[in-house]
Design an enzyme around this catalytic site. Sequence first.
Site, PDB file in Angstrom:
ATOM      1  N   CYS A  76      -2.826  -6.207  96.728  1.00  0.00           N
ATOM      2  CA  CYS A  76      -2.029  -7.387  96.432  1.00  0.00           C
ATOM      3  C   CYS A  76      -2.967  -8.586  96.336  1.00  0.00           C
ATOM      4  O   CYS A  76      -3.675  -8.901  97.310  1.00  0.00           O
ATOM      5  CB  CYS A  76      -1.020  -7.590  97.564  1.00  0.00           C
ATOM      6  SG  CYS A  76      -0.050  -9.100  97.415  1.00  0.00           S
ATOM      7  N   CYS A 190      -1.836 -10.166  89.178  1.00  0.00           N
ATOM      8  CA  CYS A 190      -0.871  -9.731  90.188  1.00  0.00           C
ATOM      9  C   CYS A 190      -0.648  -8.248  89.922  1.00  0.00           C
ATOM     10  O   CYS A 190      -0.493  -7.848  88.758  1.00  0.00           O
ATOM     11  CB  CYS A 190       0.428 -10.519  90.048  1.00  0.00           C
ATOM     12  SG  CYS A 190       1.831  -9.783  90.938  1.00  0.00           S
TER      13      CYS A 190
HETATM   14  N1  DGL Z   1       1.749  -7.866  93.808  1.00  0.00           N
HETATM   15  C1  DGL Z   1       1.352  -9.065  94.425  1.00  0.00           C
HETATM   16  C2  DGL Z   1       0.041  -9.608  93.891  1.00  0.00           C
HETATM   17  O1  DGL Z   1      -0.789  -8.852  93.433  1.00  0.00           O
HETATM   18  C3  DGL Z   1       2.335 -10.169  94.679  1.00  0.00           C
HETATM   19  C4  DGL Z   1       3.720 -10.096  94.206  1.00  0.00           C
HETATM   20  C5  DGL Z   1       4.623 -10.976  95.050  1.00  0.00           C
HETATM   21  O2  DGL Z   1       5.097 -10.463  96.052  1.00  0.00           O
HETATM   22  O3  DGL Z   1       4.797 -12.141  94.717  1.00  0.00           O
HETATM   23  O4  DGL Z   1      -0.192 -10.787  93.932  1.00  0.00           O
END
Ligand code: DGL
Length: 277
Positions: A76, A190
């Site tokens: 993440c 993301c």
């Molecule tokens: N998948 C996450 C990232 O790579 C964040 C998504 C979220 O929960 O806002 O930033």
Amino acid sequence: MIDTSCPIGVFDSGVGGLSVLRALRAELPQEQFVYVADSGHAPYGERNDEHVIARTHAIALHLLERHRIKALVVACNTATAAAIRLLRDTHPGLPIIGIEPALKPAAQTSKTGVIGVMATRGTLNSEKFRALLQSLHGKATFVLQPCDGLANAIECDDAIKIEALCAYYTGAMGQFGLNSGQMDTLVLGCTHYPFATPQLRAHVGPDIPFLEGGVPVARQTRRLLAEIHGLFTEPALAHGPRDPMLMLCTTGDPGALRMALERWLDLRVEVSQVAIP
Ligand code: DGL
């Protein structure tokens, strides 16, 4: 001494980290993985740092205590930006691999020198991201687009919203193309966004490469584990039979994670719901 038969922990705010898990399983087919989707506390990208830091610590502890993980992949961008330094301070003996938007490779390959970056508000506002941007000062122009709501729409598998947000954000960024002044590269900053590839592709055209971090993170995980002799080796099996190669847990709806696994990784596996307060 590291127990090489232990699994590697992977987590994200939700289903997005599956894009990293896919790359990890391809790079390290002998390894076991435990994936936690923190869907019950998502999205992270529009919440404050305190929330993201607290969730990151709670999940790391859960993976260490319940699953005896030998390494942790923070799949993440938002959690990496907000919490990885503190996480490393708290667990100095644990190899921790994070993910950051692929600005460096984009700057190396872009011909026009204009690069689009889609990421959460949390990632783009973080100090870590500012430092990354600063380190590339003068090397390229980055058009930064916070994409409020997009990770959540992907999380909820809301096709209409995904389409509308992809159209809106790519439109707001400006012109994509190979001509001077146009963005010729799009960084998906993301881990949820690779799952909106068809919708994004429809708006930016066929020629624009999408850069995401899954494969580099998987390679870095292999490198780090190899350095500390932590990769799984057959003799480790002498300790007894291993658990299944893949364990999947969510703090939210198991049905959503099950569906995402089936659709995006072509996997039909059991998903358990866990409470991680
Ligand atoms: N998948 C996450 C990232 O790579 C964040 C998504 C979220 O929960 O806002 O930033």
